[in-house]
Design a protein around this motif. Sequence first.
Motif, PDB file in Angstrom:
ATOM      1  N   ALA A 241      60.399  68.114  35.082  1.00 12.81           N
ATOM      2  CA  ALA A 241      61.278  67.069  34.687  1.00 12.81           C
ATOM      3  C   ALA A 241      60.439  65.847  35.195  1.00 12.81           C
ATOM      4  O   ALA A 241      61.252  64.807  35.516  1.00 12.81           O
ATOM      5  N   ALA A 242      59.301  65.721  35.596  1.00 17.18           N
ATOM      6  CA  ALA A 242      58.611  64.574  36.083  1.00 17.18           C
ATOM      7  C   ALA A 242      58.860  63.387  35.345  1.00 17.18           C
ATOM      8  O   ALA A 242      59.078  62.287  35.960  1.00 17.18           O
ATOM      9  N   CYS A 243      58.864  63.399  34.297  1.00 18.03           N
ATOM     10  CA  CYS A 243      58.841  62.230  33.029  1.00 18.03           C
ATOM     11  C   CYS A 243      60.063  61.650  33.508  1.00 18.03           C
ATOM     12  O   CYS A 243      60.513  60.415  33.502  1.00 18.03           O
ATOM     13  N   HIS A 244      61.075  62.376  33.137  1.00 17.46           N
ATOM     14  CA  HIS A 244      62.614  61.835  33.634  1.00 17.46           C
ATOM     15  C   HIS A 244      62.708  61.087  34.940  1.00 17.46           C
ATOM     16  O   HIS A 244      63.430  60.204  35.091  1.00 17.46           O
ATOM     17  N   ILE A 245      62.335  61.953  35.818  1.00 19.81           N
ATOM     18  CA  ILE A 245      62.692  61.653  37.167  1.00 19.81           C
ATOM     19  C   ILE A 245      61.798  60.238  37.595  1.00 19.81           C
ATOM     20  O   ILE A 245      62.406  59.183  38.291  1.00 19.81           O
ATOM     21  N   ASN A 246      60.502  60.048  36.960  1.00 24.49           N
ATOM     22  CA  ASN A 246      59.801  58.918  36.989  1.00 24.49           C
ATOM     23  C   ASN A 246      60.673  57.658  36.477  1.00 24.49           C
ATOM     24  O   ASN A 246      60.630  56.556  37.031  1.00 24.49           O
TER      25      ASN A 246
ATOM     26  N   LYS B  44      66.727  64.833  46.123  1.00 25.45           N
ATOM     27  CA  LYS B  44      66.975  66.048  46.913  1.00 25.45           C
ATOM     28  C   LYS B  44      66.794  67.043  45.971  1.00 25.45           C
ATOM     29  O   LYS B  44      67.829  67.595  45.316  1.00 25.45           O
ATOM     30  N   LEU B  45      65.530  67.645  45.352  1.00 25.27           N
ATOM     31  CA  LEU B  45      65.482  68.463  44.368  1.00 25.27           C
ATOM     32  C   LEU B  45      65.623  69.919  44.809  1.00 25.27           C
ATOM     33  O   LEU B  45      65.673  70.654  43.832  1.00 25.27           O
ATOM     34  N   GLU B  46      65.505  70.109  46.048  1.00 25.06           N
ATOM     35  CA  GLU B  46      66.066  71.680  46.421  1.00 25.06           C
ATOM     36  C   GLU B  46      65.263  72.807  45.692  1.00 25.06           C
ATOM     37  O   GLU B  46      65.937  73.658  45.464  1.00 25.06           O
ATOM     38  N   ASP B  47      64.139  72.828  45.425  1.00 24.41           N
ATOM     39  CA  ASP B  47      63.518  73.864  44.698  1.00 24.41           C
ATOM     40  C   ASP B  47      62.922  74.796  45.725  1.00 24.41           C
ATOM     41  O   ASP B  47      62.349  74.528  46.748  1.00 24.41           O
ATOM     42  N   ASP B  48      63.061  76.269  45.418  1.00 23.02           N
ATOM     43  CA  ASP B  48      62.818  77.206  46.425  1.00 23.02           C
ATOM     44  C   ASP B  48      61.389  77.390  46.182  1.00 23.02           C
ATOM     45  O   ASP B  48      60.846  78.834  46.580  1.00 23.02           O
ATOM     46  N   ASP B  49      60.529  76.711  45.843  1.00 22.51           N
ATOM     47  CA  ASP B  49      59.227  77.289  45.462  1.00 22.51           C
ATOM     48  C   ASP B  49      58.309  77.324  46.822  1.00 22.51           C
ATOM     49  O   ASP B  49      58.297  76.077  47.166  1.00 22.51           O
ATOM     50  N   SER B  50      58.209  78.421  47.283  1.00 26.32           N
ATOM     51  CA  SER B  50      57.315  78.418  48.750  1.00 26.32           C
ATOM     52  C   SER B  50      56.194  78.140  48.521  1.00 26.32           C
ATOM     53  O   SER B  50      55.298  77.616  49.530  1.00 26.32           O
ATOM     54  N   SER B  51      55.366  78.093  47.315  1.00 29.45           N
ATOM     55  CA  SER B  51      54.037  77.537  47.249  1.00 29.45           C
ATOM     56  C   SER B  51      53.836  76.313  47.145  1.00 29.45           C
ATOM     57  O   SER B  51      52.547  75.897  47.366  1.00 29.45           O
ATOM     58  N   PHE B  52      54.772  75.644  46.988  1.00 31.24           N
ATOM     59  CA  PHE B  52      54.761  74.053  46.529  1.00 31.24           C
ATOM     60  C   PHE B  52      54.149  73.621  45.382  1.00 31.24           C
ATOM     61  O   PHE B  52      53.718  72.484  45.057  1.00 31.24           O
ATOM     62  N   SER B  53      53.517  74.479  44.670  1.00 34.16           N
ATOM     63  CA  SER B  53      52.551  74.220  43.425  1.00 34.16           C
ATOM     64  C   SER B  53      53.648  73.631  42.278  1.00 34.16           C
ATOM     65  O   SER B  53      52.842  72.734  41.537  1.00 34.16           O
ATOM     66  N   GLY B  54      54.644  74.086  42.168  1.00 32.66           N
ATOM     67  CA  GLY B  54      55.328  73.544  41.116  1.00 32.66           C
ATOM     68  C   GLY B  54      56.332  72.413  41.297  1.00 32.66           C
ATOM     69  O   GLY B  54      57.205  71.922  40.443  1.00 32.66           O
ATOM     70  N   LEU B  55      56.158  71.724  42.416  1.00 32.56           N
ATOM     71  CA  LEU B  55      57.239  70.812  43.017  1.00 32.56           C
ATOM     72  C   LEU B  55      56.850  69.418  42.340  1.00 32.56           C
ATOM     73  O   LEU B  55      55.760  69.138  41.990  1.00 32.56           O
ATOM     74  N   TYR B  56      57.827  68.558  42.157  1.00 30.71           N
ATOM     75  CA  TYR B  56      57.714  67.257  41.643  1.00 30.71           C
ATOM     76  C   TYR B  56      56.950  66.377  42.737  1.00 30.71           C
ATOM     77  O   TYR B  56      57.313  66.635  43.769  1.00 30.71           O
ATOM     78  N   THR B  57      55.931  65.767  42.320  1.00 29.98           N
ATOM     79  CA  THR B  57      55.113  64.713  43.190  1.00 29.98           C
ATOM     80  C   THR B  57      55.749  63.514  43.402  1.00 29.98           C
ATOM     81  O   THR B  57      55.715  62.897  42.290  1.00 29.98           O
ATOM     82  N   PHE B  58      56.211  63.017  44.366  1.00 26.25           N
ATOM     83  CA  PHE B  58      56.591  61.469  44.347  1.00 26.25           C
ATOM     84  C   PHE B  58      55.763  60.609  44.243  1.00 26.25           C
ATOM     85  O   PHE B  58      54.331  60.461  44.983  1.00 26.25           O
ATOM     86  N   PRO B  59      55.761  59.622  43.329  1.00 22.80           N
ATOM     87  CA  PRO B  59      54.515  58.589  43.000  1.00 22.80           C
ATOM     88  C   PRO B  59      54.416  57.412  43.990  1.00 22.80           C
ATOM     89  O   PRO B  59      54.482  56.373  43.311  1.00 22.80           O
ATOM     90  N   SER B  60      54.029  57.804  45.205  1.00 23.89           N
ATOM     91  CA  SER B  60      54.238  56.636  46.125  1.00 23.89           C
ATOM     92  C   SER B  60      53.279  55.483  45.605  1.00 23.89           C
ATOM     93  O   SER B  60      53.310  54.384  45.807  1.00 23.89           O
ATOM     94  N   SER B  61      51.959  55.682  45.419  1.00 19.83           N
ATOM     95  CA  SER B  61      50.886  55.181  44.939  1.00 19.83           C
ATOM     96  C   SER B  61      51.300  54.233  43.844  1.00 19.83           C
ATOM     97  O   SER B  61      50.570  53.192  43.577  1.00 19.83           O
ATOM     98  N   LYS B  62      52.193  54.505  42.998  1.00 22.09           N
ATOM     99  CA  LYS B  62      52.475  53.783  41.703  1.00 22.09           C
ATOM    100  C   LYS B  62      53.394  52.403  41.910  1.00 22.09           C
ATOM    101  O   LYS B  62      53.449  51.785  40.850  1.00 22.09           O
ATOM    102  N   PHE B  63      53.725  52.236  43.106  1.00 19.95           N
ATOM    103  CA  PHE B  63      54.815  51.249  43.292  1.00 19.95           C
ATOM    104  C   PHE B  63      53.987  49.985  43.582  1.00 19.95           C
ATOM    105  O   PHE B  63      53.258  49.900  44.459  1.00 19.95           O
TER     106      PHE B  63
END
Length: 410
Positions: free
Chosen positions: A154-159, A176-195
């Motif tokens: 859902a990255a496009c929508h969240i952005n 607070k996306l609260e995903d239970d992905d313990s590997s962190f690989s599928g999580l949404y990445t916060f685009p801090s550098s794009k601000f």
Amino acid sequence: MSAVEGMKNNKKRSGNFARDRGCTLDMLSLTKLSLNLMQNKRVGISRKKRKCQRQDPSKDWISDLPDEILIDIVSLLPMKEALNISILSKRWRHIWSSTVILKFDGSNKLLSSIGNKKSLQRLAFVTWVDRVLDSHYGSVVTAFSVCYALNKRAACHINQWISFAVGKKVQRLELKLEDDDSSFSGLYTFPSSKFRAEEASSIKHLALNACPVYSPGFDSFRSLITLSLDHVVLTDIVFNNFFLNCSRLEHVSVVEAKNLVNARVVGPNLPLKHLKLRICDQLESIEICAMNLVIFIYGGKPINLFLRNVPMLREIQFFASDVMINDTIASTLSQVVSLETLALFCKNVWNITEEYPEIKSRVFPTFSKLKVLVLTVKTSFWSGYIGFPSLLRACPLLQRLGMHVGTHIS
């Protein structure tokens, strides 16, 4: 009756009105209501007539309130309830679309869903948020929050949601996306550098859950006061740059951060007052040089802790994974000359007198100003070793002692 007394009486009646209707009005709103009532008196409306109007059960008194007050009231409601009131009348139809607080919380709906049903519910949630934002016409949004189990799909929508919020000069941003992905690989990445600096300058409070932060590009968040990170990927460079680039940070909380090894809280004239680091399994050392720090909370495995230039540090909470803080940590804590409150939460205590006989003869360094000591121990039974006497002897000015024994430590 004087004008001042009349205003007080009107303000009292307005307060009763707010309680009866289940609304919350601030002092400015009450003052506006009082001025309106006084104006009615000046134009010649009789007291008896105004009393009849006020007691008329068929009168829609709430709809007569100014738009700015109605918007404040609607902003306190959950988003779906705010949308529902738009069908009450034409007067309310546009109010919700100018609300300054947007909170999209659907976290409870996915608890019992699996497979395709969960995917359909995610799609429905994303579509709902998109439609609400498309219909919002307010020029300002002070708080924007999304609480739902979403990932990078859902990255496009969240952005787009984030762009909407920063375009409305948002001050409080929560994902607070609260995903239970313990590997962190599928999580949404916060685009801090794009601000850009002008976009992020309004954000004062940022809370991220299940949003890895890979880029150190937080130099645009000049106004950031509070930062909360939970279940994130966070490197040393990114963490250390928070305090170099965000010169107004006062409260920082990091829980369950992956890849954080050496945390440095160092910077010239840091305003930081509250620091929390918990459940960071790869963490090996913490270095703190913050002259305004008041409260420090740590939870996890034994680490190397370095505290310097912390003259305001008065409270430390230590969630230890061992039976007690080790000698190095104890020595470091005792050197905090301003320390008045120490809370120790100890785990893995099993028959302490037999398995840890060395603790009986242990000598702690003196905590010269400690006034409050709280000891919480997780154990299956209490073996008779009560009070940790060696630690108590190290606190000559102790005024208050708390002891808690249980099978659970939060």
